[in-house]
Design a protein around this motif. Structure first.
Motif, PDB file in Angstrom:
ATOM      1  N   SER A 166     -55.491  -5.462   7.146  1.00 29.07           N
ATOM      2  CA  SER A 166     -56.280  -5.745   8.038  1.00 29.07           C
ATOM      3  C   SER A 166     -55.501  -6.118   9.110  1.00 29.07           C
ATOM      4  CB  SER A 166     -57.025  -6.882   7.462  1.00 29.07           C
ATOM      5  OG  SER A 166     -58.084  -7.216   8.471  1.00 29.07           O
ATOM      6  N   GLY A 167     -56.293  -6.404  10.309  1.00 28.38           N
ATOM      7  CA  GLY A 167     -55.669  -6.804  11.519  1.00 28.38           C
ATOM      8  C   GLY A 167     -54.880  -5.846  12.141  1.00 28.38           C
ATOM      9  N   VAL A 168     -55.258  -4.481  11.931  1.00 26.78           N
ATOM     10  CA  VAL A 168     -54.516  -3.470  12.375  1.00 26.78           C
ATOM     11  C   VAL A 168     -54.875  -3.187  13.867  1.00 26.78           C
ATOM     12  CG1 VAL A 168     -53.534  -1.135  12.290  1.00 26.78           C
ATOM     13  CG2 VAL A 168     -54.084  -2.407  10.138  1.00 26.78           C
ATOM     14  N   CYS A 169     -54.163  -3.459  14.919  1.00 20.28           N
ATOM     15  CA  CYS A 169     -54.489  -3.172  16.162  1.00 20.28           C
ATOM     16  C   CYS A 169     -53.243  -3.014  17.267  1.00 20.28           C
ATOM     17  CB  CYS A 169     -55.260  -4.216  16.774  1.00 20.28           C
ATOM     18  SG  CYS A 169     -54.528  -5.796  16.701  1.00 20.28           S
ATOM     19  N   VAL A 170     -53.555  -2.329  18.338  1.00 19.63           N
ATOM     20  CA  VAL A 170     -52.596  -1.844  19.279  1.00 19.63           C
ATOM     21  C   VAL A 170     -52.973  -2.105  20.725  1.00 19.63           C
ATOM     22  CG1 VAL A 170     -50.974   0.056  19.953  1.00 19.63           C
ATOM     23  CG2 VAL A 170     -51.606  -0.127  17.829  1.00 19.63           C
ATOM     24  N   HIS A 171     -52.154  -2.950  21.447  1.00 19.37           N
ATOM     25  CA  HIS A 171     -52.598  -3.067  22.615  1.00 19.37           C
ATOM     26  C   HIS A 171     -52.897  -1.723  23.517  1.00 19.37           C
ATOM     27  CE1 HIS A 171     -52.473  -4.165  27.145  1.00 19.37           C
ATOM     28  NE2 HIS A 171     -52.729  -5.551  26.620  1.00 19.37           N
ATOM     29  N   PRO A 172     -53.780  -1.563  24.388  1.00 23.14           N
ATOM     30  CA  PRO A 172     -54.291  -0.281  24.988  1.00 23.14           C
ATOM     31  C   PRO A 172     -53.133   0.423  25.821  1.00 23.14           C
ATOM     32  CG  PRO A 172     -56.230  -1.790  25.154  1.00 23.14           C
ATOM     33  CD  PRO A 172     -55.007  -2.546  24.579  1.00 23.14           C
ATOM     34  N   ASP A 173     -52.203  -0.568  26.398  1.00 24.93           N
ATOM     35  CA  ASP A 173     -51.256   0.089  27.160  1.00 24.93           C
ATOM     36  C   ASP A 173     -49.922   0.511  26.342  1.00 24.93           C
ATOM     37  OD1 ASP A 173     -52.392  -0.987  29.224  1.00 24.93           O
ATOM     38  OD2 ASP A 173     -51.422  -2.739  29.694  1.00 24.93           O
ATOM     39  N   HIS A 174     -50.104   0.393  24.835  1.00 23.38           N
ATOM     40  CA  HIS A 174     -48.860   0.791  24.098  1.00 23.38           C
ATOM     41  C   HIS A 174     -49.477   1.778  22.888  1.00 23.38           C
ATOM     42  CE1 HIS A 174     -46.233  -2.003  26.281  1.00 23.38           C
ATOM     43  NE2 HIS A 174     -47.149  -3.076  25.940  1.00 23.38           N
ATOM     44  N   ARG A 175     -50.645   2.457  23.264  1.00 21.89           N
ATOM     45  CA  ARG A 175     -50.999   3.521  22.018  1.00 21.89           C
ATOM     46  C   ARG A 175     -50.203   4.597  22.119  1.00 21.89           C
ATOM     47  NH1 ARG A 175     -57.300   1.465  22.749  1.00 21.89           N
ATOM     48  NH2 ARG A 175     -57.036  -0.245  21.449  1.00 21.89           N
ATOM     49  N   GLY A 176     -50.199   5.418  21.216  1.00 22.93           N
ATOM     50  CA  GLY A 176     -49.686   6.877  21.299  1.00 22.93           C
ATOM     51  C   GLY A 176     -48.285   6.908  20.839  1.00 22.93           C
ATOM     52  N   HIS A 177     -47.693   5.676  20.038  1.00 28.84           N
ATOM     53  CA  HIS A 177     -46.293   5.526  19.746  1.00 28.84           C
ATOM     54  C   HIS A 177     -46.340   5.623  18.050  1.00 28.84           C
ATOM     55  CE1 HIS A 177     -44.874   4.937  23.467  1.00 28.84           C
ATOM     56  NE2 HIS A 177     -45.790   4.028  23.693  1.00 28.84           N
TER      57      HIS A 177
END
Length: 234
Positions: A166-177
């Protein structure tokens, strides 16, 4: 006997995570539990009797909400307004090779010192309910970019023999990696190493996340009924 994951909140809060439960015993012996508010908003009843539904109603906060996650749609709760949501419950018996190679970025264990950033990231990205002490429900790991938290994943509900990713999240500025896939895999790997089975919940409409989890080796166990309860207007 019902499967523990058919009623994951009840299964968790009456076994391994009973210390995190606020319990109400109502008239007639009806019982309900909720996760202590700083940790989460999940709740469940012992049965679906009028007495247990009344006990659940007594746990409703004046402000905020409770959330039920059950295999079957939940009956009306006295004094509560309800909002149904459909979620997939996915489980993993073994991971695939997806995202198994060297990640190309550092993964760090998150500590109490990271709690403010964890809450801020979860508030921004809304991976699911996340509160002041949600990060204490299990081990969390993350990726930092220039010293700031860019992505994280961890553990939440823990019925006997199972642990929720759970709690899986990525800041919008760092997606795609590939952060979410790699972190989810690391969390699931640690769960399997303990002899437990990883599972998770994802909104049924979140096709991109479901696709990632399927590549990792998770599969649909069953569709679940999530019910968000708030106090009904007087």
């Amino acid at each position: 006997m019902p499967h523990p994951l058919d009623r994951p909140v009840w299964s968790a809060l009456t076994t391994r995570q009973a210390h995190l439960a606020q319990v109400h015993v109502g008239a007639g012996g009806g019982r309900a539990v909720r996760m202590i508010a700083d940790y989460g908003l999940f709740a469940a009843t012992a049965e679906r009797t009028p007495e247990s539904l009344a006990a659940l109603s007594a746990l409703l906060p004046e402000q905020g909400a409770l959330a039920l996650v059950e295999a079957e749609a939940f009956p009306p709760v006295p004094g509560a307004a309800s909002e149904p949501r459909q979620v997939w419950q996915m489980a993993c018996a073994g991971l695939t090779d997806f995202a198994a190679g060297p990640p190309g970025f550092e993964i760090v264990a998150l500590t109490e010192a990271d709690a403010p950033e964890m809450l801020a990231l979860a508030t921004l990205t809304e991976p699911g309910p996340f509160f002041a002490r949600t990060h204490q429900l299990g081990d969390f790991i993350g990726v930092k970019v220039d010293g700031r938290l860019a992505a994280m994943a961890g553990e939440r509900m823990k019925p006997a023999g199972f642990t929720e990713v759970s709690g899986v999240c990525v800041h919008p500025d760092h997606r795609g990696h590939g952060y979410s896939a790699v972190l989810s895999r690391r969390v699931a790997t640690a769960i399997l190493a303990r002899g437990e089975q990883p599972f998770l919940h994802v909104y049924a409409h979140n096709a991109p996340a479901i696709a990632v989890y399927e590549k990792l080796g998770f599969s649909l166990r069953r569709e679940m009924a999530m019910t968000v309860l708030t106090r009904a207007a007087a």
